[in-house]
Design a protein around this motif. Structure first.
Motif, PDB file in Angstrom:
ATOM      1  N   HIS A 111      53.359 -49.608 -20.935  1.00 30.76           N
ATOM      2  CA  HIS A 111      52.123 -49.676 -20.151  1.00 30.76           C
ATOM      3  C   HIS A 111      52.347 -50.350 -18.796  1.00 30.76           C
ATOM      4  N   GLY A 112      53.621 -50.594 -18.441  1.00 35.39           N
ATOM      5  CA  GLY A 112      53.911 -51.255 -17.181  1.00 35.39           C
ATOM      6  C   GLY A 112      53.556 -52.729 -17.178  1.00 35.39           C
ATOM      7  N   LYS A 113      53.506 -53.339 -18.369  1.00 37.79           N
ATOM      8  CA  LYS A 113      53.098 -54.748 -18.483  1.00 37.79           C
ATOM      9  C   LYS A 113      54.181 -55.608 -19.147  1.00 37.79           C
ATOM     10  N   GLN A 114      55.433 -55.194 -19.027  1.00 33.68           N
ATOM     11  CA  GLN A 114      56.500 -55.899 -19.734  1.00 33.68           C
ATOM     12  C   GLN A 114      56.634 -57.349 -19.271  1.00 33.68           C
ATOM     13  N   ASP A 115      56.692 -57.560 -17.961  1.00 33.21           N
ATOM     14  CA  ASP A 115      56.877 -58.921 -17.469  1.00 33.21           C
ATOM     15  C   ASP A 115      55.681 -59.799 -17.817  1.00 33.21           C
ATOM     16  N   ALA A 116      54.480 -59.240 -17.752  1.00 34.21           N
ATOM     17  CA  ALA A 116      53.283 -60.008 -18.088  1.00 34.21           C
ATOM     18  C   ALA A 116      53.307 -60.438 -19.550  1.00 34.21           C
ATOM     19  N   ALA A 117      53.782 -59.547 -20.427  1.00 34.92           N
ATOM     20  CA  ALA A 117      53.878 -59.888 -21.846  1.00 34.92           C
ATOM     21  C   ALA A 117      54.917 -60.976 -22.066  1.00 34.92           C
ATOM     22  N   LYS A 118      56.053 -60.852 -21.405  1.00 33.15           N
ATOM     23  CA  LYS A 118      57.115 -61.847 -21.541  1.00 33.15           C
ATOM     24  C   LYS A 118      56.644 -63.213 -21.063  1.00 33.15           C
ATOM     25  N   GLU A 119      55.975 -63.231 -19.931  1.00 34.36           N
ATOM     26  CA  GLU A 119      55.477 -64.487 -19.365  1.00 34.36           C
ATOM     27  C   GLU A 119      54.488 -65.167 -20.317  1.00 34.36           C
ATOM     28  N   ARG A 120      53.546 -64.395 -20.831  1.00 38.63           N
ATOM     29  CA  ARG A 120      52.538 -64.972 -21.724  1.00 38.63           C
ATOM     30  C   ARG A 120      53.161 -65.495 -23.006  1.00 38.63           C
ATOM     31  N   LEU A 121      54.085 -64.746 -23.581  1.00 36.06           N
ATOM     32  CA  LEU A 121      54.720 -65.169 -24.827  1.00 36.06           C
ATOM     33  C   LEU A 121      55.485 -66.474 -24.639  1.00 36.06           C
ATOM     34  N   LEU A 122      56.230 -66.578 -23.557  1.00 35.81           N
ATOM     35  CA  LEU A 122      56.993 -67.790 -23.306  1.00 35.81           C
ATOM     36  C   LEU A 122      56.079 -68.988 -23.059  1.00 35.81           C
ATOM     37  N   SER A 123      55.067 -68.783 -22.232  1.00 35.60           N
ATOM     38  CA  SER A 123      54.144 -69.868 -21.938  1.00 35.60           C
ATOM     39  C   SER A 123      53.359 -70.291 -23.170  1.00 35.60           C
ATOM     40  N   ASP A 124      52.847 -69.319 -23.903  1.00 41.45           N
ATOM     41  CA  ASP A 124      52.047 -69.639 -25.082  1.00 41.45           C
ATOM     42  C   ASP A 124      52.880 -70.330 -26.156  1.00 41.45           C
ATOM     43  N   HIS A 125      54.156 -69.959 -26.253  1.00 45.46           N
ATOM     44  CA  HIS A 125      55.019 -70.565 -27.274  1.00 45.46           C
ATOM     45  C   HIS A 125      55.384 -72.005 -26.921  1.00 45.46           C
ATOM     46  N   PHE A 126      55.819 -72.229 -25.683  1.00 43.12           N
ATOM     47  CA  PHE A 126      56.343 -73.540 -25.311  1.00 43.12           C
ATOM     48  C   PHE A 126      55.310 -74.481 -24.693  1.00 43.12           C
ATOM     49  N   GLU A 127      54.236 -73.930 -24.141  1.00 43.18           N
ATOM     50  CA  GLU A 127      53.252 -74.786 -23.469  1.00 43.18           C
ATOM     51  C   GLU A 127      51.916 -74.870 -24.195  1.00 43.18           C
ATOM     52  N   GLN A 128      51.587 -73.843 -24.995  1.00 43.12           N
ATOM     53  CA  GLN A 128      50.257 -73.791 -25.593  1.00 43.12           C
ATOM     54  C   GLN A 128      50.248 -73.919 -27.120  1.00 43.12           C
ATOM     55  N   GLY A 129      51.411 -73.953 -27.736  1.00 48.63           N
ATOM     56  CA  GLY A 129      51.471 -74.098 -29.176  1.00 48.63           C
ATOM     57  C   GLY A 129      50.943 -72.907 -29.959  1.00 48.63           C
ATOM     58  N   LYS A 130      51.072 -71.707 -29.390  1.00 49.21           N
ATOM     59  CA  LYS A 130      50.610 -70.499 -30.075  1.00 49.21           C
ATOM     60  C   LYS A 130      51.670 -70.008 -31.062  1.00 49.21           C
ATOM     61  N   ASP A 131      51.215 -69.286 -32.076  1.00 50.24           N
ATOM     62  CA  ASP A 131      52.095 -68.759 -33.122  1.00 50.24           C
ATOM     63  C   ASP A 131      52.538 -67.356 -32.746  1.00 50.24           C
ATOM     64  N   ILE A 132      53.767 -67.219 -32.222  1.00 51.16           N
ATOM     65  CA  ILE A 132      54.237 -65.917 -31.745  1.00 51.16           C
ATOM     66  C   ILE A 132      54.533 -64.945 -32.878  1.00 51.16           C
ATOM     67  N   GLY A 133      54.423 -65.396 -34.135  1.00 48.31           N
ATOM     68  CA  GLY A 133      54.600 -64.499 -35.265  1.00 48.31           C
ATOM     69  C   GLY A 133      53.290 -64.055 -35.872  1.00 48.31           C
ATOM     70  N   SER A 134      52.192 -64.542 -35.345  1.00 43.64           N
ATOM     71  CA  SER A 134      50.868 -64.257 -35.904  1.00 43.64           C
ATOM     72  C   SER A 134      50.332 -62.906 -35.445  1.00 43.64           C
ATOM     73  N   ARG A 135      49.860 -62.128 -36.374  1.00 49.19           N
ATOM     74  CA  ARG A 135      49.260 -60.839 -36.037  1.00 49.19           C
ATOM     75  C   ARG A 135      48.033 -61.036 -35.154  1.00 49.19           C
ATOM     76  N   ASP A 136      47.196 -62.005 -35.487  1.00 55.88           N
ATOM     77  CA  ASP A 136      45.979 -62.237 -34.695  1.00 55.88           C
ATOM     78  C   ASP A 136      46.335 -62.614 -33.256  1.00 55.88           C
ATOM     79  N   TYR A 137      47.334 -63.492 -33.104  1.00 61.55           N
ATOM     80  CA  TYR A 137      47.716 -63.900 -31.750  1.00 61.55           C
ATOM     81  C   TYR A 137      48.297 -62.732 -30.961  1.00 61.55           C
ATOM     82  N   LEU A 138      49.240 -61.994 -31.555  1.00 59.63           N
ATOM     83  CA  LEU A 138      49.882 -60.896 -30.844  1.00 59.63           C
ATOM     84  C   LEU A 138      48.870 -59.800 -30.496  1.00 59.63           C
ATOM     85  N   THR A 139      47.927 -59.553 -31.389  1.00 59.93           N
ATOM     86  CA  THR A 139      46.887 -58.567 -31.111  1.00 59.93           C
ATOM     87  C   THR A 139      46.023 -59.024 -29.944  1.00 59.93           C
TER      88      THR A 139
END
Length: 242
Positions: A111-139
């Motif tokens: 969808h042309g959003k690869q970098d945006a997805a990478k940025e959010r995943l990294l930030s949410d994992h290391f700065e926001q305490g999000k669960d990168i394995g969670s279906r609800d979070y990834l959805t």
């Protein structure tokens, strides 16, 4: 010029490396001619979907590192991250397998959003305490990126993009990559680790110079680049022009 970056969203140096690379790319005169592609890598493919413990527990128990050593490493990495404007919170990191997150990055790329997805995943994992394995979070992340809910559901009901992720792993191994981040420029130049921005700048400049053909000055007058009529008098192995 194409730059492929092997990286894991569970790698703290990968986010720091991303920022340093972006700093160099932003100042690169030919940045609009540079294509960046994120490639998947997993530091620990054997990690369960969810690990019952903290990041400190994980590294000290599964990796055999002393807790004090791990804490010292966290402090050093967090300091380096702050230098790039990042706020790492290792006490809040949720340890989880990153395979499905990598599949989401491939979906986002379509969808042309690869970098945006990478940025959010990294930030949410290391700065926001999000669960990168969670279906609800990834959805939720996918919906934020404008991806249809039906496509997101496929990540959890099918193996879509799993082969693409594994192909990234295989290509990385074939290139000899055994640590991330790892940057590959035009499949000719490799940079390992979160290098200083100045190192990325030097690599970009060198790769650009080698990828661009020499343009003969004055060739436009003759209609053809590099023809004899576009050249001035010169000497060669056979003698000098008169």
């Amino acid at each position: 010029m194409k730059i492929e970056i092997w990286s894991d969203v569970a790698c703290p140096w990968c986010y720091i490396g991303k920022r340093r690379f972006e700093t160099a790319l932003a100042a690169f005169p030919h940045r609009d001619s540079v294509e960046v592609q994120w490639r998947s890598y997993q530091l620990d493919p054997s990690l369960p979907e969810h690990y019952d413990g903290t990041e400190l527990d994980y590294l000290s128990t599964r990796k055999g590192m002393a807790p004090a050593q791990v804490a010292g490493m966290f402090a050093h990495v967090a300091e380096q991250a702050r230098g790039e404007g990042l706020n790492y919170r290792f006490d809040d990191v949720v340890v989880a397998n990153s395979f499905t997150a990598h599949r989401l990055i491939h979906l986002a790329a379509s969808h042309g959003k690869q970098d945006a997805a990478k940025e959010r995943l990294l930030s949410d994992h290391f700065e926001q305490g999000k669960d990168i394995g969670s279906r609800d979070y990834l959805t939720s992340l996918g919906l934020d990126l404008g991806i249809d809910a039906v496509e997101l559901d496929e990540l959890f009901t099918t193996d879509k993009y799993a082969d693409d992720v594994r192909l990234d792993f295989e290509e990385g191994r074939a290139l000899g990559i055994n640590g991330v981040p790892f940057f590959v420029i035009d499949r000719k130049f490799g940079l390992s680790g979160a290098q200083p921005a100045e190192t990325f700048t030097a690599a970009l400049e060198q790769a650009w110079q080698e990828s661009q053909p020499l343009v003969m000055v004055g060739a436009a007058d003759s209609g053809e680049a590099g023809t004899a009529s576009a050249e001035g008098e010169a000497c060669g192995p056979g003698g000098c022009a008169i």
